[in-house]
Design a protein around this motif. Structure first.
Motif, short mmCIF file in Angstrom:
data_model
loop_
_atom_site.label_atom_id
_atom_site.label_comp_id
_atom_site.label_asym_id
_atom_site.label_seq_id
_atom_site.Cartn_x
_atom_site.Cartn_y
_atom_site.Cartn_z
N TRP A 1 0.84 -1.20 0.00
CA TRP A 1 0.00 0.00 0.00
C TRP A 1 0.87 1.26 0.00
CZ3 TRP A 1 -3.12 1.94 4.78
CH2 TRP A 1 -3.99 2.96 4.41
N ALA A 2 1.91 1.26 0.84
CA ALA A 2 2.81 2.41 0.90
C ALA A 2 3.55 2.59 -0.42
CB ALA A 2 3.81 2.23 2.03
N ALA A 3 3.98 1.48 -1.03
CA ALA A 3 4.73 1.55 -2.29
C ALA A 3 3.85 2.04 -3.44
CB ALA A 3 5.30 0.18 -2.62
N MET A 4 2.55 1.82 -3.33
CA MET A 4 1.64 2.26 -4.39
C MET A 4 1.10 3.67 -4.15
SD MET A 4 -0.46 -1.20 -5.40
CE MET A 4 -1.49 -1.13 -3.97
N GLY A 5 1.74 4.41 -3.25
CA GLY A 5 1.34 5.79 -3.03
C GLY A 5 0.47 6.01 -1.81
N GLY A 6 0.37 5.02 -0.98
CA GLY A 6 -0.41 5.15 0.25
C GLY A 6 0.27 6.09 1.23
N PRO A 7 -0.27 6.21 2.41
CA PRO A 7 0.32 7.12 3.40
C PRO A 7 1.69 6.65 3.86
CG PRO A 7 -1.41 5.79 4.40
CD PRO A 7 -1.45 5.52 2.93
N VAL A 8 2.51 7.58 4.28
CA VAL A 8 3.87 7.28 4.71
C VAL A 8 3.87 6.32 5.91
CG1 VAL A 8 5.99 8.28 5.67
CG2 VAL A 8 4.76 9.46 3.85
N TRP A 9 2.89 6.45 6.80
CA TRP A 9 2.86 5.60 7.98
C TRP A 9 2.68 4.12 7.63
CZ3 TRP A 9 -1.35 2.58 8.52
CH2 TRP A 9 -2.56 3.01 7.95
N ALA A 10 2.23 3.81 6.43
CA ALA A 10 2.04 2.41 6.03
C ALA A 10 3.37 1.65 5.94
CB ALA A 10 1.28 2.33 4.71
N TRP A 11 4.49 2.37 5.89
CA TRP A 11 5.80 1.72 5.87
C TRP A 11 6.09 1.00 7.19
CZ3 TRP A 11 8.14 0.44 1.65
CH2 TRP A 11 7.97 1.21 0.50
N ILE A 12 5.26 1.25 8.20
CA ILE A 12 5.40 0.54 9.47
C ILE A 12 5.21 -0.97 9.26
CG2 ILE A 12 3.01 0.69 10.26
CD1 ILE A 12 6.04 1.33 12.48
N GLY A 13 4.65 -1.35 8.12
CA GLY A 13 4.46 -2.75 7.77
C GLY A 13 5.77 -3.52 7.71
N VAL A 14 6.88 -2.83 7.63
CA VAL A 14 8.19 -3.48 7.62
C VAL A 14 8.41 -4.21 8.96
CG1 VAL A 14 10.69 -3.04 7.59
CG2 VAL A 14 9.19 -1.89 5.96
N VAL A 15 7.88 -3.66 10.05
CA VAL A 15 8.09 -4.25 11.37
C VAL A 15 7.42 -5.63 11.49
CG1 VAL A 15 7.72 -3.97 13.85
CG2 VAL A 15 8.47 -2.02 12.46
N PRO A 16 6.09 -5.74 11.24
CA PRO A 16 5.51 -7.08 11.33
C PRO A 16 6.06 -8.04 10.28
CG PRO A 16 3.86 -5.53 10.57
CD PRO A 16 5.08 -4.74 10.98
N LEU A 17 6.43 -7.52 9.13
CA LEU A 17 7.03 -8.36 8.09
C LEU A 17 8.34 -8.95 8.58
CD1 LEU A 17 6.93 -9.42 5.19
CD2 LEU A 17 8.02 -7.29 4.46
N ALA A 18 9.18 -8.14 9.19
CA ALA A 18 10.47 -8.61 9.70
C ALA A 18 10.30 -9.58 10.86
CB ALA A 18 11.34 -7.43 10.12
N THR A 19 9.43 -9.25 11.82
CA THR A 19 9.26 -10.13 12.98
C THR A 19 8.63 -11.46 12.56
OG1 THR A 19 7.13 -9.12 13.58
CG2 THR A 19 9.11 -8.26 14.65
N GLY A 20 7.76 -11.43 11.57
CA GLY A 20 7.19 -12.68 11.07
C GLY A 20 8.21 -13.51 10.33
N ALA A 21 9.08 -12.85 9.59
CA ALA A 21 10.09 -13.56 8.81
C ALA A 21 11.15 -14.21 9.70
CB ALA A 21 10.75 -12.61 7.82
N ILE A 22 11.58 -13.52 10.75
CA ILE A 22 12.63 -14.09 11.60
C ILE A 22 12.07 -14.92 12.75
CG2 ILE A 22 14.30 -12.30 11.03
CD1 ILE A 22 13.81 -11.05 13.77
N GLY A 23 10.78 -14.74 13.06
CA GLY A 23 10.16 -15.56 14.11
C GLY A 23 10.44 -15.10 15.52
N TRP A 24 10.91 -13.87 15.68
CA TRP A 24 11.21 -13.35 17.00
C TRP A 24 10.70 -11.92 17.12
CZ3 TRP A 24 14.60 -9.51 19.01
CH2 TRP A 24 14.78 -9.56 20.40
N CYS A 25 10.01 -11.63 18.22
CA CYS A 25 9.43 -10.32 18.44
C CYS A 25 9.96 -9.76 19.76
CB CYS A 25 7.91 -10.44 18.47
SG CYS A 25 7.06 -8.89 18.82
#
Length: 64
Positions: free
Chosen positions: A23-47
């Motif tokens: 959504w952020a990459a397609m011109g959504g709001p800047v705050w949508a880049w916060i999606g990097v956090v759940p993406l990273a924690t889901g990928a590495i399996g540690w929060c």
């Protein structure tokens, strides 16, 4: 670093993170880049907050 994010939790985090980043990459709001956090924690399996508060959604079989 001990895994503390389990199966369904990881899938939901990765899906939500990808959705927000897309959504952020397609011109959504800047705050949508916060999606990097759940993406990273889901990928590495540690929060980090899970570790601080003692949560664990990772099912680990006990030996013995």
């Amino acid at each position: 670093m001990k895994l503390n994010v389990g199966g369904i939790d990881r899938v939901v985090r990765i899906a939500a993170g990808l959705g927000l980043v897309a959504w952020a990459a397609m011109g959504g709001p800047v705050w949508a880049w916060i999606g990097v956090v759940p993406l990273a924690t889901g990928a590495i399996g540690w929060c980090p907050p899970y570790a601080i508060f003692g949560f664990n959604t990772c099912s680990v079989k006990k030996q013995g």
